[in-house]
Design a protein around this motif. Structure first.
Motif, PDB file in Angstrom:
ATOM      1  N   ARG A   1      -1.601   2.869   3.796  1.00  0.00           N
ATOM      2  CA  ARG A   1      -0.981   3.554   2.659  1.00  0.00           C
ATOM      3  C   ARG A   1      -0.201   2.516   1.861  1.00  0.00           C
ATOM      4  O   ARG A   1       0.992   2.357   2.012  1.00  0.00           O
ATOM      5  CB  ARG A   1      -0.064   4.674   3.146  1.00  0.00           C
ATOM      6  CG  ARG A   1       0.651   5.418   2.029  1.00  0.00           C
ATOM      7  CD  ARG A   1      -0.270   6.174   1.092  1.00  0.00           C
ATOM      8  NE  ARG A   1      -0.588   7.485   1.646  1.00  0.00           N
ATOM      9  CZ  ARG A   1      -1.559   8.248   1.176  1.00  0.00           C
ATOM     10  NH1 ARG A   1      -2.287   7.867   0.155  1.00  0.00           N
ATOM     11  NH2 ARG A   1      -1.812   9.397   1.735  1.00  0.00           N
ATOM     12  N   GLY A   2      -0.934   1.729   1.047  1.00  0.00           N
ATOM     13  CA  GLY A   2      -0.284   0.800   0.133  1.00  0.00           C
ATOM     14  C   GLY A   2      -0.003  -0.591   0.682  1.00  0.00           C
ATOM     15  O   GLY A   2       0.491  -1.435  -0.051  1.00  0.00           O
ATOM     16  N   ASN A   3      -0.309  -0.851   1.956  1.00  0.00           N
ATOM     17  CA  ASN A   3      -0.038  -2.188   2.486  1.00  0.00           C
ATOM     18  C   ASN A   3      -1.260  -2.829   3.145  1.00  0.00           C
ATOM     19  O   ASN A   3      -1.138  -3.671   4.030  1.00  0.00           O
ATOM     20  CB  ASN A   3       1.160  -2.172   3.441  1.00  0.00           C
ATOM     21  CG  ASN A   3       0.959  -1.297   4.652  1.00  0.00           C
ATOM     22  OD1 ASN A   3       0.042  -0.480   4.703  1.00  0.00           O
ATOM     23  ND2 ASN A   3       1.827  -1.448   5.631  1.00  0.00           N
TER      24      ASN A   3
ATOM     25  N   ARG B   1      -3.292  -5.004   1.844  1.00  0.00           N
ATOM     26  CA  ARG B   1      -3.303  -6.443   1.551  1.00  0.00           C
ATOM     27  C   ARG B   1      -2.456  -7.200   2.578  1.00  0.00           C
ATOM     28  O   ARG B   1      -2.895  -8.190   3.158  1.00  0.00           O
ATOM     29  CB  ARG B   1      -2.784  -6.720   0.134  1.00  0.00           C
ATOM     30  CG  ARG B   1      -2.724  -8.202  -0.230  1.00  0.00           C
ATOM     31  CD  ARG B   1      -2.154  -8.434  -1.627  1.00  0.00           C
ATOM     32  NE  ARG B   1      -2.856  -7.684  -2.653  1.00  0.00           N
ATOM     33  CZ  ARG B   1      -4.016  -8.048  -3.210  1.00  0.00           C
ATOM     34  NH1 ARG B   1      -4.594  -9.166  -2.839  1.00  0.00           N
ATOM     35  NH2 ARG B   1      -4.561  -7.301  -4.142  1.00  0.00           N
TER      36      ARG B   1
ATOM     37  N   THR C   1      -9.689  -4.727  -5.445  1.00  0.00           N
ATOM     38  CA  THR C   1      -8.730  -3.666  -5.749  1.00  0.00           C
ATOM     39  C   THR C   1      -9.428  -2.491  -6.424  1.00  0.00           C
ATOM     40  O   THR C   1     -10.536  -2.623  -6.950  1.00  0.00           O
ATOM     41  CB  THR C   1      -7.618  -4.176  -6.676  1.00  0.00           C
ATOM     42  OG1 THR C   1      -8.205  -4.533  -7.929  1.00  0.00           O
ATOM     43  CG2 THR C   1      -6.888  -5.365  -6.061  1.00  0.00           C
TER      44      THR C   1
ATOM     45  N   ALA D   1      -1.553   1.946  -8.079  1.00  0.00           N
ATOM     46  CA  ALA D   1      -2.766   2.154  -7.280  1.00  0.00           C
ATOM     47  C   ALA D   1      -3.881   1.188  -7.672  1.00  0.00           C
ATOM     48  O   ALA D   1      -4.724   0.840  -6.846  1.00  0.00           O
ATOM     49  CB  ALA D   1      -3.244   3.595  -7.403  1.00  0.00           C
TER      50      ALA D   1
ATOM     51  N   GLN E   1      -3.947  -1.761  -5.443  1.00  0.00           N
ATOM     52  CA  GLN E   1      -4.183  -1.537  -4.020  1.00  0.00           C
ATOM     53  C   GLN E   1      -5.622  -1.886  -3.655  1.00  0.00           C
ATOM     54  O   GLN E   1      -6.502  -1.953  -4.510  1.00  0.00           O
ATOM     55  CB  GLN E   1      -3.836  -0.107  -3.650  1.00  0.00           C
ATOM     56  CG  GLN E   1      -2.343   0.149  -3.756  1.00  0.00           C
ATOM     57  CD  GLN E   1      -1.959   1.550  -3.352  1.00  0.00           C
ATOM     58  OE1 GLN E   1      -2.789   2.442  -3.224  1.00  0.00           O
ATOM     59  NE2 GLN E   1      -0.660   1.759  -3.173  1.00  0.00           N
TER      60      GLN E   1
ATOM     61  N   ASP F   1      -6.745   0.668   1.235  1.00  0.00           N
ATOM     62  CA  ASP F   1      -5.615   1.565   1.023  1.00  0.00           C
ATOM     63  C   ASP F   1      -6.171   2.957   0.764  1.00  0.00           C
ATOM     64  O   ASP F   1      -7.181   3.116   0.077  1.00  0.00           O
ATOM     65  CB  ASP F   1      -4.781   1.106  -0.185  1.00  0.00           C
ATOM     66  CG  ASP F   1      -3.908  -0.085   0.150  1.00  0.00           C
ATOM     67  OD1 ASP F   1      -3.192  -0.020   1.167  1.00  0.00           O
ATOM     68  OD2 ASP F   1      -3.945  -1.074  -0.599  1.00  0.00           O
TER      69      ASP F   1
END
Length: 137
Positions: A12-14, A16, A34, A45, A48, A66
């Motif tokens: 959820r957003g991490n 990378r 992305t 977003a 992400q 993500d």
């Protein structure tokens, strides 16, 4: 290429940060795309990870992405990654790097079946099992 089995991890957003961490643990070539590169989302977003893939020198492949904000995300409740083999030095190194910032559930030590085994959850909430096969001799 023949068929292969590899884990696909959702974040959820991490994603990378997680993929870069796994690259620091295992080495290898990391490719990431992305959502924005493919016109899928805007704003935060867009930056992400839609798809990331790590190919390691040991032949491991990790894929990750993500989870878009509109989709449910339940980390760690349906995947564990197992690393096993006879290269004790390499596997102990992986264990050390994965468990240092995480939580050890079972210390890496000799088990009743003769192998060294440990379980941990890394800093991103992903469960890992490491099994070092006992040398026959």
């Amino acid at each position: 290429m023949a068929s292969r089995l590899n884990p696909y991890l959702s974040f959820r957003g991490n994603a990378r940060q997680a993929l870069e961490f796994y690259q620091s643990v295992f080495g290898g070539e990391l490719r990431m795309n992305t959502f924005g590169e493919f016109g899928g989302h805007e704003g935060v977003a867009a930056e992400q990870i839609m798809h990331g893939q790590l190919e390691t020198p040991s032949g491991y492949t990790l894929m990750a992405s993500d989870t878009p904000p509109e989709m449910a995300h339940n980390p760690g409740d349906n995947i564990t990654i197992s690393l096993s083999g006879t290269d004790s030095e390499q596997l102990r190194g992986y264990w050390q790097r994965l468990s240092t910032s995480g939580k050890v559930n079972v210390p890496l030590e000799k088990q009743m079946w003769g192998d060294e085994f440990g379980q941990c959850v890394d800093q991103f909430g992903i469960p890992w099992m490491v099994n070092i096969v006992a040398q026959q001799g």
